[in-house]
Design a protein around this motif. Structure first.
Motif, PDB file in Angstrom:
ATOM      1  N   GLY A   1       0.779  -1.130  -0.034  1.00 47.31           N
ATOM      2  CA  GLY A   1      -0.121  -0.016  -0.248  1.00 47.31           C
ATOM      3  C   GLY A   1       0.912   1.406  -0.021  1.00 47.31           C
ATOM      4  O   GLY A   1       0.209   2.335  -0.006  1.00 47.31           O
ATOM      5  N   ALA A   2       2.039   1.220  -0.222  1.00 44.66           N
ATOM      6  CA  ALA A   2       2.971   2.476  -0.218  1.00 44.66           C
ATOM      7  C   ALA A   2       2.729   3.095  -1.312  1.00 44.66           C
ATOM      8  O   ALA A   2       2.210   2.557  -2.591  1.00 44.66           O
ATOM      9  N   ARG A   3       3.120   4.405  -1.515  1.00 46.47           N
ATOM     10  CA  ARG A   3       3.045   5.273  -2.471  1.00 46.47           C
ATOM     11  C   ARG A   3       4.312   5.947  -2.775  1.00 46.47           C
ATOM     12  O   ARG A   3       4.731   6.825  -1.980  1.00 46.47           O
ATOM     13  N   VAL A   4       5.167   5.762  -4.003  1.00 43.38           N
ATOM     14  CA  VAL A   4       6.240   6.522  -4.002  1.00 43.38           C
ATOM     15  C   VAL A   4       6.071   7.275  -5.358  1.00 43.38           C
ATOM     16  O   VAL A   4       6.097   6.516  -6.729  1.00 43.38           O
TER      17      VAL A   4
ATOM     18  N   CYS B   1       0.897  -1.577  -3.926  1.00 43.17           N
ATOM     19  CA  CYS B   1       1.594  -0.273  -3.933  1.00 43.17           C
ATOM     20  C   CYS B   1       1.376   0.723  -5.212  1.00 43.17           C
ATOM     21  O   CYS B   1       1.136  -0.085  -6.475  1.00 43.17           O
ATOM     22  N   THR B   2       1.885   1.971  -5.116  1.00 45.75           N
ATOM     23  CA  THR B   2       1.781   2.673  -6.504  1.00 45.75           C
ATOM     24  C   THR B   2       3.216   3.274  -6.408  1.00 45.75           C
ATOM     25  O   THR B   2       3.596   3.980  -5.316  1.00 45.75           O
ATOM     26  N   VAL B   3       3.902   3.273  -7.454  1.00 42.01           N
ATOM     27  CA  VAL B   3       5.174   3.555  -7.916  1.00 42.01           C
ATOM     28  C   VAL B   3       5.410   4.261  -8.867  1.00 42.01           C
ATOM     29  O   VAL B   3       5.014   3.760 -10.221  1.00 42.01           O
ATOM     30  N   GLY B   4       6.123   5.131  -9.484  1.00 46.91           N
ATOM     31  CA  GLY B   4       6.467   5.946 -10.542  1.00 46.91           C
ATOM     32  C   GLY B   4       7.343   4.792 -11.202  1.00 46.91           C
ATOM     33  O   GLY B   4       6.934   4.467 -12.682  1.00 46.91           O
TER      34      GLY B   4
ATOM     35  N   ARG C   1      -1.160  -6.711  -7.576  1.00 49.59           N
ATOM     36  CA  ARG C   1      -2.069  -5.573  -7.219  1.00 49.59           C
ATOM     37  C   ARG C   1      -1.307  -4.214  -7.388  1.00 49.59           C
ATOM     38  O   ARG C   1      -2.048  -3.127  -6.890  1.00 49.59           O
ATOM     39  N   ALA C   2      -0.131  -4.267  -7.589  1.00 49.63           N
ATOM     40  CA  ALA C   2       0.674  -3.077  -7.590  1.00 49.63           C
ATOM     41  C   ALA C   2       0.585  -2.408  -8.994  1.00 49.63           C
ATOM     42  O   ALA C   2       0.227  -2.818  -9.719  1.00 49.63           O
ATOM     43  N   GLN C   3       0.621  -1.105  -8.902  1.00 49.69           N
ATOM     44  CA  GLN C   3       0.604  -0.122 -10.270  1.00 49.69           C
ATOM     45  C   GLN C   3       1.988   0.640 -10.332  1.00 49.69           C
ATOM     46  O   GLN C   3       2.351   1.321  -9.490  1.00 49.69           O
ATOM     47  N   VAL C   4       2.492   0.162 -11.553  1.00 50.36           N
ATOM     48  CA  VAL C   4       3.754   0.972 -11.616  1.00 50.36           C
ATOM     49  C   VAL C   4       3.925   1.496 -12.945  1.00 50.36           C
ATOM     50  O   VAL C   4       3.482   0.921 -14.240  1.00 50.36           O
ATOM     51  N   GLU C   5       4.392   2.895 -13.271  1.00 45.89           N
ATOM     52  CA  GLU C   5       4.496   3.203 -14.572  1.00 45.89           C
ATOM     53  C   GLU C   5       5.559   2.834 -15.350  1.00 45.89           C
ATOM     54  O   GLU C   5       5.367   2.487 -16.474  1.00 45.89           O
TER      55      GLU C   5
ATOM     56  N   GLY D   1      -2.392  -9.212 -10.886  1.00 49.34           N
ATOM     57  CA  GLY D   1      -2.984  -7.961 -10.640  1.00 49.34           C
ATOM     58  C   GLY D   1      -1.829  -6.968 -10.978  1.00 49.34           C
ATOM     59  O   GLY D   1      -2.376  -5.358 -10.837  1.00 49.34           O
ATOM     60  N   LEU D   2      -0.707  -7.124 -11.086  1.00 49.15           N
ATOM     61  CA  LEU D   2       0.107  -6.046 -11.447  1.00 49.15           C
ATOM     62  C   LEU D   2      -0.069  -5.266 -12.608  1.00 49.15           C
ATOM     63  O   LEU D   2      -0.260  -5.953 -13.590  1.00 49.15           O
ATOM     64  N   GLY D   3      -0.241  -4.071 -12.635  1.00 47.39           N
ATOM     65  CA  GLY D   3      -0.250  -3.222 -13.973  1.00 47.39           C
ATOM     66  C   GLY D   3       0.953  -2.290 -13.908  1.00 47.39           C
ATOM     67  O   GLY D   3       1.590  -1.514 -13.066  1.00 47.39           O
ATOM     68  N   TYR D   4       1.529  -2.162 -15.272  1.00 48.57           N
ATOM     69  CA  TYR D   4       2.562  -1.453 -15.517  1.00 48.57           C
ATOM     70  C   TYR D   4       2.436  -0.910 -16.936  1.00 48.57           C
ATOM     71  O   TYR D   4       1.705  -1.487 -17.943  1.00 48.57           O
ATOM     72  N   THR D   5       3.010   0.289 -17.247  1.00 47.12           N
ATOM     73  CA  THR D   5       2.602   0.668 -18.442  1.00 47.12           C
ATOM     74  C   THR D   5       4.160   0.554 -19.444  1.00 47.12           C
ATOM     75  O   THR D   5       3.983   0.065 -20.735  1.00 47.12           O
TER      76      THR D   5
END
Length: 487
Positions: free
Chosen positions: A244-247, A271-274, A292-296, A313-317
């Motif tokens: 759940g961290a946000r960086v 977590c949400t990471v740039g 379920r992490a979201q990474v750019e 559930g991992l999402g990345y661009t």
């Protein structure tokens, strides 16, 4: 407290305070404060004297009163809980007999650099400037939960240990730091707790050494960082928790050594990471959880990944560096032998975004093969047929090879042995090529199949051609349907 009650060392500190001058009792600039227990009265200052100076010390017109002390032994407890201190407090290279107490205290600035302390109690402390603990050594818990630090928190090469305590050695849970947490080279023998903390700058733990084998070494659940979280070259025994961290910036684990055999080494689910950097150095010594992490930007080198990787559930661009699909696929098959279709779709999308359609097809083919293992026996059998014939539609040239091969076999066989006509007076001229095509293609008719009837082994050959024609047609249609639906 009157000046007549002071020792010569305390009187020296008292007189320097009002003029903002520094007092340094050190005999050598490189002496070790850990030897402070043996310092005598000539460099011992009672904590009560320091408390009086900070709360009600003398002041001179035109001067800024400051407590600046180095190389002193502080005897007794420095108790400033709930106090408001308007003067900077700099207690460098000092040795504290007892744990200082700054609970809910308001401070201008606190500097404990290179001092040795048995711990620190500073829950909910408010610091208007910076808090410095550079190269400080703590032999008990440092409690900074709920602290509000307007500037930066400096802990370069600081050491934290609490052999007899069950609580974390460094507690910064729910703390707010207005700038950076700068702690390269930090050493901790026990848990560091950062859960719920907010850092408006970056957190720098480069070269940190964290020791808590088999347990959480860095608990940063729901940590919020507006800049980067730098864990370059860290050496961790235990696991790091970032759920759940946000960086907003970069989570950098380049050259990191994480060791937690038999369990997760990095838990970063939800977590949400740039940018997440997992590169260089040896593989993680434990599992990696990115569910379920979201990474750019996901910067991952295949060699860095451990044997267990959870990506559901991992999402990345963007996925970088660009690697052949064959080198990326193993990471999708390390989730406890589970089939995770979402992971294949994410990897496919990443390749398509950079225009590598061939790699995207390889990933989709691998997805179908992995899915085949989850099917009942008849589904697996049909899957193998599709794989062998047209590669689930992702290898269309295979269908052409099969068709040409079967057409050649049928054409030669029927050219050597013409099947008899059912109605000789009405039958068209026999053509072995078009007769074979009539058998192979279930939709198109050239008028040959219904006019002739092979016998013996050639009749069985016609059955094989009809059956394989339907299989090829079905698998080709299925592949084309998947391709059209993706587009």
């Amino acid at each position: 407290m009157e000046i007549n009650d002071l020792t010569p060392a305390e009187e020296r500190v008292w007189r320097a305070f009002s003029r903002g001058e520094s007092v340094d009792f050190r005999t050598e600039t490189d002496e070790d404060a850990a030897a402070g227990a043996g310092w005598g009265a000539e460099r011992t200052v009672r904590a009560a004297v320091l408390r009086t100076l900070l709360l009600n010390g003398p002041q001179e017109d035109g001067e800024i009163a400051t407590l600046s002390l180095a190389g002193a032994r502080v005897s007794g407890m420095l108790d400033l809980q709930y106090a408001t201190v308007d003067h900077p407090a700099r207690l460098r290279h000092c040795y504290f007999d007892e744990v200082p107490r700054f609970y809910a205290c308001r401070l201008r600035e606190l500097n404990l650099s290179e001092s040795v302390l048995p711990g620190l109690t500073s829950h909910a402390v408010q610091v208007e400037g910076v808090l410095r603990m550079t190269r400080s050594r703590f032999r008990g818990p440092v409690r900074l939960g709920g602290a509000q630090i307007a500037g930066s928190l400096y802990m370069e090469s600081a050491e934290f240990s609490a052999p007899d305590a069950a609580e974390p050695v460094l507690q910064l849970n729910q703390a707010t730091v207005g700038d950076d947490v700068h702690a390269p080279g930090l050493k901790a023998h026990g848990e560091i707790r950062l859960n719920g903390a907010t850092v408006n700058g970056s957190v720098n733990l480069t070269d940190a050494r964290l020791r808590r084998p088999g347990q959480v070494a860095l608990d940063a659940v729901t940590l919020g960082v507006e800049g980067d979280l730098l864990l370059r070259q860290v050496d961790v025994e235990g696991w790091i928790g970032l759920r759940g961290a946000r960086v907003a910036g970069r989570l950098d684990l380049s050259y990191a050594r994480l060791s937690n055999p038999g369990d997760m080494a990095l838990r970063a689910s939800s977590c949400t990471v740039g940018e997440l950097w997992l590169r260089r150095g040896e593989p993680l010594g434990g599992g990696l959880n990115l569910r379920r992490a979201q990474v750019e930007v996901l910067f991952v080198e295949p060699e860095k990944l451990p044997d267990t990787v959870r990506l559901d559930g991992l999402g990345y661009t963007t996925l970088t560096p660009h690697e052949p699909a064959e080198r990326r696929l193993p990471m999708l098959e390390r989730d406890d032998d589970r089939y995770v279709p979402h992971a294949y779709e994410q990897l496919t999308a990443a390749y398509r975004r950079i225009g590598d359609d061939d790699a995207a097809r390889v990933v989709q083919l691998a997805k179908q093969r992995r899915h085949r293992h989850t099917l009942p026996w008849y589904g697996r059998l049909w899957g193998r047929v599709q794989d062998a014939t047209v590669g689930y539609g992702f290898r269309p040239l295979r269908a052409a090879v099969w068709l040409l091969s079967l057409m050649a076999v049928g054409s030669v066989s029927y050219a050597l042995h013409h099947p008899p006509a059912l109605k000789p007076d009405e039958a068209p001229a026999f053509n072995p090529v078009f007769y074979t095509l009539d058998l192979l293609l279930p939709v198109i008719s050239f008028g040959q199949e219904g006019a002739f009837a092979p016998k013996g082994p050639y009749q069985y050959l016609s059955y094989v051609l009809v059956l394989t024609g339907w299989i090829l047609a079905t698998t080709v249609v299925a592949g084309v349907t998947r391709t059209v639906s993706r587009q």
